[in-house]
Design a protein around this motif. Structure first.
Motif, PDB file in Angstrom:
ATOM      1  N   UNK A 160       0.844  -1.193   0.000  1.00 50.91           N
ATOM      2  CA  UNK A 160       0.000   0.000   0.000  1.00 50.91           C
ATOM      3  C   UNK A 160       0.878   1.242   0.000  1.00 50.91           C
ATOM      4  N   UNK A 161       0.236   2.403   0.098  1.00 53.28           N
ATOM      5  CA  UNK A 161       0.967   3.679   0.083  1.00 53.28           C
ATOM      6  C   UNK A 161       1.431   4.033   1.490  1.00 53.28           C
ATOM      7  N   UNK A 162       0.529   4.602   2.287  1.00 57.22           N
ATOM      8  CA  UNK A 162       0.795   4.959   3.678  1.00 57.22           C
ATOM      9  C   UNK A 162      -0.461   4.708   4.487  1.00 57.22           C
ATOM     10  N   UNK A 163      -0.322   4.352   5.756  1.00 59.05           N
ATOM     11  CA  UNK A 163      -1.513   4.274   6.600  1.00 59.05           C
ATOM     12  C   UNK A 163      -2.091   5.671   6.798  1.00 59.05           C
ATOM     13  N   UNK A 164      -3.412   5.758   6.977  1.00 56.11           N
ATOM     14  CA  UNK A 164      -4.047   7.056   7.203  1.00 56.11           C
ATOM     15  C   UNK A 164      -4.716   7.635   5.981  1.00 56.11           C
ATOM     16  N   UNK A 165      -4.650   6.929   4.838  1.00 58.50           N
ATOM     17  CA  UNK A 165      -5.403   7.336   3.653  1.00 58.50           C
ATOM     18  C   UNK A 165      -6.648   6.459   3.608  1.00 58.50           C
ATOM     19  N   UNK A 166      -7.815   7.075   3.752  1.00 63.36           N
ATOM     20  CA  UNK A 166      -9.038   6.312   4.011  1.00 63.36           C
ATOM     21  C   UNK A 166      -9.334   5.286   2.925  1.00 63.36           C
ATOM     22  N   UNK A 167      -9.089   5.638   1.665  1.00 63.46           N
ATOM     23  CA  UNK A 167      -9.449   4.727   0.572  1.00 63.46           C
ATOM     24  C   UNK A 167      -8.606   3.453   0.590  1.00 63.46           C
ATOM     25  N   UNK A 168      -7.292   3.600   0.671  1.00 66.03           N
ATOM     26  CA  UNK A 168      -6.443   2.412   0.628  1.00 66.03           C
ATOM     27  C   UNK A 168      -6.564   1.606   1.915  1.00 66.03           C
ATOM     28  N   UNK A 169      -6.802   2.282   3.036  1.00 67.97           N
ATOM     29  CA  UNK A 169      -7.048   1.547   4.284  1.00 67.97           C
ATOM     30  C   UNK A 169      -8.271   0.644   4.141  1.00 67.97           C
ATOM     31  N   UNK A 170      -9.314   1.172   3.485  1.00 65.60           N
ATOM     32  CA  UNK A 170     -10.537   0.386   3.290  1.00 65.60           C
ATOM     33  C   UNK A 170     -10.298  -0.770   2.321  1.00 65.60           C
ATOM     34  N   UNK A 171      -9.494  -0.542   1.289  1.00 66.82           N
ATOM     35  CA  UNK A 171      -9.181  -1.632   0.354  1.00 66.82           C
ATOM     36  C   UNK A 171      -8.471  -2.775   1.064  1.00 66.82           C
ATOM     37  N   UNK A 172      -7.531  -2.423   1.916  1.00 66.12           N
ATOM     38  CA  UNK A 172      -6.803  -3.443   2.663  1.00 66.12           C
ATOM     39  C   UNK A 172      -7.758  -4.212   3.564  1.00 66.12           C
ATOM     40  N   UNK A 173      -8.641  -3.478   4.223  1.00 66.11           N
ATOM     41  CA  UNK A 173      -9.606  -4.130   5.119  1.00 66.11           C
ATOM     42  C   UNK A 173     -10.483  -5.114   4.346  1.00 66.11           C
ATOM     43  N   UNK A 174     -10.975  -4.690   3.187  1.00 66.47           N
ATOM     44  CA  UNK A 174     -11.804  -5.579   2.379  1.00 66.47           C
ATOM     45  C   UNK A 174     -11.034  -6.785   1.887  1.00 66.47           C
ATOM     46  N   UNK A 175      -9.785  -6.575   1.492  1.00 68.31           N
ATOM     47  CA  UNK A 175      -8.934  -7.677   1.029  1.00 68.31           C
ATOM     48  C   UNK A 175      -8.740  -8.691   2.144  1.00 68.31           C
ATOM     49  N   UNK A 176      -8.378  -8.204   3.320  1.00 66.90           N
ATOM     50  CA  UNK A 176      -8.106  -9.104   4.439  1.00 66.90           C
ATOM     51  C   UNK A 176      -9.357  -9.857   4.876  1.00 66.90           C
ATOM     52  N   UNK A 177     -10.492  -9.178   4.901  1.00 60.77           N
ATOM     53  CA  UNK A 177     -11.739  -9.823   5.309  1.00 60.77           C
ATOM     54  C   UNK A 177     -12.118 -10.932   4.336  1.00 60.77           C
ATOM     55  N   UNK A 178     -11.966 -10.653   3.043  1.00 53.46           N
ATOM     56  CA  UNK A 178     -12.326 -11.641   2.023  1.00 53.46           C
ATOM     57  C   UNK A 178     -11.400 -12.853   2.090  1.00 53.46           C
ATOM     58  N   UNK A 179     -10.105 -12.629   2.236  1.00 54.21           N
ATOM     59  CA  UNK A 179      -9.162 -13.749   2.329  1.00 54.21           C
ATOM     60  C   UNK A 179      -9.486 -14.619   3.541  1.00 54.21           C
ATOM     61  N   UNK A 180      -9.689 -13.983   4.682  1.00 54.94           N
ATOM     62  CA  UNK A 180      -9.960 -14.721   5.920  1.00 54.94           C
ATOM     63  C   UNK A 180     -11.255 -15.517   5.841  1.00 54.94           C
ATOM     64  N   UNK A 181     -12.275 -14.916   5.218  1.00 55.19           N
ATOM     65  CA  UNK A 181     -13.598 -15.545   5.210  1.00 55.19           C
ATOM     66  C   UNK A 181     -13.738 -16.646   4.172  1.00 55.19           C
ATOM     67  N   UNK A 182     -13.091 -16.477   3.013  1.00 58.76           N
ATOM     68  CA  UNK A 182     -13.438 -17.356   1.892  1.00 58.76           C
ATOM     69  C   UNK A 182     -12.275 -18.037   1.180  1.00 58.76           C
ATOM     70  N   UNK A 183     -11.050 -17.785   1.640  1.00 54.29           N
ATOM     71  CA  UNK A 183      -9.908 -18.371   0.933  1.00 54.29           C
ATOM     72  C   UNK A 183      -8.924 -18.977   1.942  1.00 54.29           C
ATOM     73  N   UNK A 184      -9.301 -20.103   2.526  1.00 55.61           N
ATOM     74  CA  UNK A 184      -8.513 -20.672   3.634  1.00 55.61           C
ATOM     75  C   UNK A 184      -7.102 -21.105   3.249  1.00 55.61           C
ATOM     76  N   UNK A 185      -6.868 -21.375   1.979  1.00 54.96           N
ATOM     77  CA  UNK A 185      -5.549 -21.853   1.563  1.00 54.96           C
ATOM     78  C   UNK A 185      -4.644 -20.725   1.057  1.00 54.96           C
ATOM     79  N   UNK A 186      -5.132 -19.489   1.144  1.00 60.34           N
ATOM     80  CA  UNK A 186      -4.305 -18.337   0.790  1.00 60.34           C
ATOM     81  C   UNK A 186      -3.662 -17.809   2.064  1.00 60.34           C
TER      82      UNK A 186
END
Length: 320
Positions: free
Chosen positions: A160-186
């Motif tokens: 990512x760029x830097x913490x504290x930028x709302x858009x990229x922080x949200x993208x990371x959150x969505x990425x992490x949530x999706x990986x944790x919830x639906x991609x157990x082998x990733x």
């Protein structure tokens, strides 16, 4: 490809937009200033095109300004200058969730209607309307696309760029949530920050490959991260072997896609954001109902669909 609604596609079919603003039509004309996050960057230029087209349609005098870097120390004096010029409304993509609160509070106290576009600040009292890509959903789409590219298993890294930028922080959150919830082998290796620097992104990937030679994928949350990561992968002979998903769909990102540097892009709809921003600004100035939060969609773009007409309509442009 995620379905693109006719309404969104129609919004993105923006005709010639004119210059920096609409010509004044009288003392009672609504005056709006758009403060971009980064002047000249295709995402924000496409946003400006959408705003200009809507301003022309509604008879609004629109001015567009922006800093030369995505940096609150450069954006703050622009906001202060805009505040001093006293437009009826300001559309702004804040460059930091904390640092931009004070200058925007001052603008609000001067009676300027504030509409937040793309990014936000932590103070929820700032921004009569907040219009942005559903970046959590966009991050989840990036996770889905990357998992598909690596066959549903393997180690992946987020840059990512830097913490504290709302858009990229949200993208990371969505990425992490999706990986944790639906991609157990990733195996998500975490997030590293490039500070929007191509060289730093390259260094991060080089270090990651040294530590984890079996790295399977990278999610690059912005263009410079993808450019630096792609350079490192090319030098290591891993280009195309280590899959990468990028965010945004400007000319440089599309070239990366066609060159095989990235395997998928998450395209936002910045023209739609700009147009809706002007609509909400006019409503606020006229004392009409304003929608507090307006999420806009994102689309997965791949080499297979990039040349389709409906996808071509949503790719970013350097100018109107």
């Amino acid at each position: 490809m995620r379905k693109i609604t006719a309404a969104l596609a129609a919004t993105m079919m923006i005709a010639a937009c004119g210059g920096q603003g609409s010509e004044a039509g009288g003392d009672d004309q609504t005056r709006v200033t758009l403060v971009q996050g980064l002047a000249g960057e295709e995402f924000y230029e496409t946003m400006a095109c959408g705003a200009k087209a809507k301003a022309q349609e509604l008879g609004v005098a629109l001015d567009v300004q922006g800093p030369q870097k995505f940096d609150p120390t450069l954006q703050t004096p622009i906001v202060n200058s805009v505040t001093a010029s006293a437009p009826d409304a300001m559309l702004i993509a804040p460059t930091d969730v904390k640092a931009m609160i004070a200058p925007l509070t001052q603008a609000k106290q001067q009676g300027i209607k504030i509409i937040l576009v793309d990014t936000v600040v932590e103070d929820e009292s700032i921004g009569l309307s907040r219009i942005s890509t559903d970046n959590v959903k966009g991050g989840a789409a990036a996770a889905q696309a990357l998992s598909e590219q690596i066959g549903g298993k393997g180690k992946v890294l987020v840059i990512s760029t830097d913490p504290g930028v709302s858009t990229v922080d949200a993208r990371i959150r969505g990425f992490e949530q999706e990986i944790k919830a639906n991609h157990p082998d990733v195996d998500h290796l975490g997030v590293q920050y490039s500070h929007n620097d191509v060289g730093e992104a390259s260094r991060i990937v080089n270090a990651a490959l040294a530590k984890d030679p079996d790295l399977a994928g990278v999610f690059a949350a912005n263009l410079n991260s993808a450019t630096g990561a792609g350079s490192a992968l090319r030098q290591a002979g891993k280009l195309g072997e280590v899959k990468m998903v990028g965010f945004d769909a400007g000319p440089a990102q599309v070239k990366q896609l066609k060159d095989g540097v990235v395997q998928a892009l998450i395209a936002q709809l910045p023209g739609d954001i700009g147009a809706k921003g002007v609509e909400q600004a006019v409503a606020a100035v006229k004392g009409q109902q304003v929608t507090a939060s307006i999420p806009t969609d994102a689309t997965i773009v791949t080499e297979e669909n990039v040349d389709q007409p409906e996808v071509q309509k949503i790719l970013y442009r350097a100018g109107c």
